[in-house]
Design an enzyme around this catalytic site. Structure first.
Site, PDB file in Angstrom:
ATOM      1  N   HIS A 188      -5.289 -16.229   9.929  1.00 27.20           N
ATOM      2  CA  HIS A 188      -4.465 -15.010   9.878  1.00 27.20           C
ATOM      3  C   HIS A 188      -5.065 -13.827  10.622  1.00 27.20           C
ATOM      4  O   HIS A 188      -4.647 -12.702  10.420  1.00 27.20           O
ATOM      5  CB  HIS A 188      -4.120 -14.607   8.443  1.00 27.20           C
ATOM      6  CG  HIS A 188      -3.570 -15.725   7.608  1.00 27.20           C
ATOM      7  ND1 HIS A 188      -2.421 -16.407   7.959  1.00 27.20           N
ATOM      8  CD2 HIS A 188      -4.008 -16.283   6.460  1.00 27.20           C
ATOM      9  CE1 HIS A 188      -2.192 -17.357   7.049  1.00 27.20           C
ATOM     10  NE2 HIS A 188      -3.145 -17.292   6.133  1.00 27.20           N
ATOM     11  N   ARG A 223       0.632 -12.334   5.407  1.00 25.43           N
ATOM     12  CA  ARG A 223       2.094 -12.366   5.256  1.00 25.43           C
ATOM     13  C   ARG A 223       2.829 -11.831   6.481  1.00 25.43           C
ATOM     14  O   ARG A 223       4.052 -11.905   6.548  1.00 25.43           O
ATOM     15  CB  ARG A 223       2.503 -11.633   3.990  1.00 25.43           C
ATOM     16  CG  ARG A 223       1.981 -12.392   2.761  1.00 25.43           C
ATOM     17  CD  ARG A 223       2.550 -11.879   1.474  1.00 25.43           C
ATOM     18  NE  ARG A 223       3.980 -12.099   1.372  1.00 25.43           N
ATOM     19  CZ  ARG A 223       4.695 -11.751   0.312  1.00 25.43           C
ATOM     20  NH1 ARG A 223       4.092 -11.173  -0.714  1.00 25.43           N
ATOM     21  NH2 ARG A 223       5.986 -11.961   0.277  1.00 25.43           N
ATOM     22  N   PRO A 226       0.818  -1.215   0.000  1.00 25.30           N
ATOM     23  CA  PRO A 226       0.000   0.000   0.000  1.00 25.30           C
ATOM     24  C   PRO A 226       0.850   1.261   0.000  1.00 25.30           C
ATOM     25  O   PRO A 226       1.928   1.296   0.587  1.00 25.30           O
ATOM     26  CB  PRO A 226      -0.806  -0.112   1.290  1.00 25.30           C
ATOM     27  CG  PRO A 226      -0.028  -1.020   2.164  1.00 25.30           C
ATOM     28  CD  PRO A 226       0.767  -1.933   1.265  1.00 25.30           C
ATOM     29  N   GLU A 227       0.382   2.279  -0.665  1.00 25.79           N
ATOM     30  CA  GLU A 227       1.024   3.591  -0.614  1.00 25.79           C
ATOM     31  C   GLU A 227       0.120   4.540   0.171  1.00 25.79           C
ATOM     32  O   GLU A 227      -0.945   4.158   0.642  1.00 25.79           O
ATOM     33  CB  GLU A 227       1.298   4.100  -2.039  1.00 25.79           C
ATOM     34  CG  GLU A 227       2.359   3.250  -2.740  1.00 25.79           C
ATOM     35  CD  GLU A 227       3.116   4.031  -3.823  1.00 25.79           C
ATOM     36  OE1 GLU A 227       3.145   5.271  -3.770  1.00 25.79           O
ATOM     37  OE2 GLU A 227       3.663   3.374  -4.722  1.00 25.79           O
TER      38      GLU A 227
END
Ligand code: ZN
Length: 274
Positions: free
Chosen positions: A95, A114, A12-13
């Site tokens: 998760h 992740r 993400p930015e």
């Protein structure tokens, strides 16, 4: 085949994080946190002691690509990493790493397959080592061409590498750095210290505009599940150079070139950008 593959598909930015911030704030607005329940000891770093996180929610802020969930008693610093998301959970999922129990009975859950994400409390002074080294916010009006010009003085590195340097300005990642340099007609390889003040003004405007347009484009995706995966929302249809190596420039039809700067793929128009 046109090159449309992003280098880091889910990284993400700033615009995506801002969209997530608005989404989490909408989910928490008017609510209170009863307690935080970690489901493991940590992610990229240990969670540490989260027991102080309770009380009415004051708001959700963003600093660089960090979210700050602020209650009357503590502030949770969180980072989405590559695959992090917040959702109001009906049932547990694989998760799920951290659950915030809310006073109205809902549960806000951080899920991150992740596990590059992060959650930790700010210290008693509202500080955290990860926030200490951060440069100015690109959307803060106090950040302008004069400030950027001073920060670049004497620097020999490519301008593209330096606008991605979090000490120069935060939150400008590989996508928006390329787009902003195209819009301001600056060749990404130019030595940063040689940019004059007027060029810095132009670059600051371009960075701000490209980020604000992307935030506006992402703003319609708010729901009970807020994440930054998939990159860039609707804004990806407006890319002029990012991921367009070999395709014709939208302005002059010259083939967009592709190179590597500071280890990151970089596309630019050899005619429009000087
Ligand atoms: Zn061009």
């Amino acid at each position: 085949m046109p090159d449309r593959r992003p280098e880091h598909p889910a990284m993400p930015e700033l615009p995506e994080v801002e969209t997530v911030r608005a989404g989490v704030e909408a989910l928490l607005s008017g609510s209170a946190i009863l307690h935080a329940e970690p489901h493991r000891s940590g992610l990229r770093q240990p969670f540490g002691d989260l027991s102080a996180l309770s009380g009415p929610v004051r708001g959700v802020r963003r600093r660089a690509k960090y979210l700050l969930i602020e209650t009357t008693k503590a502030t949770l610093l969180s980072h989405l990493g590559m695959t992090g998301s917040w959702r109001v959970a009906d049932s547990p999922r694989t998760h799920d790493h951290l659950t915030l129990h809310l006073a109205d009975g809902r549960r806000l859950v951080f899920n991150d397959p992740r596990r590059f994400g992060l959650a930790a409390l700010l210290d008693g002074n509202g500080d955290h080592p990860l926030l200490a080294e951060l440069g100015p916010e690109p959307l803060d009006p106090a950040w302008n061409g004069a400030v950027l010009h001073r920060a670049l003085r004497g620097r020999k590195a490519a301008i593209k590498a330096l606008i991605m340097d979090q000490q120069v300005v935060v939150g400008v990642g590989n996508i928006y750095a390329q787009e902003a340099l195209f819009r301001s007609a600056i060749r990404p390889q130019r030595p940063a210290g040689r940019l004059d003040r007027g060029t810095c003004d132009r670059l600051v405007d371009a960075i701000r505009n490209v980020l604000q347009e992307a935030i506006a484009a992402g703003g319609s995706t708010i729901s009970d599940f807020v994440h930054a995966g998939g990159g860039t929302g609707l804004f990806q249809h407006r890319f002029r150079v990012y991921g367009r190596g070999g395709q014709p420039c939208a302005v002059c039809a010259t083939a967009i070139r592709r190179t590597t700067i500071a280890g990151r793929t970089t596309c630019w128009c050899p005619r429009c950008q000087r």
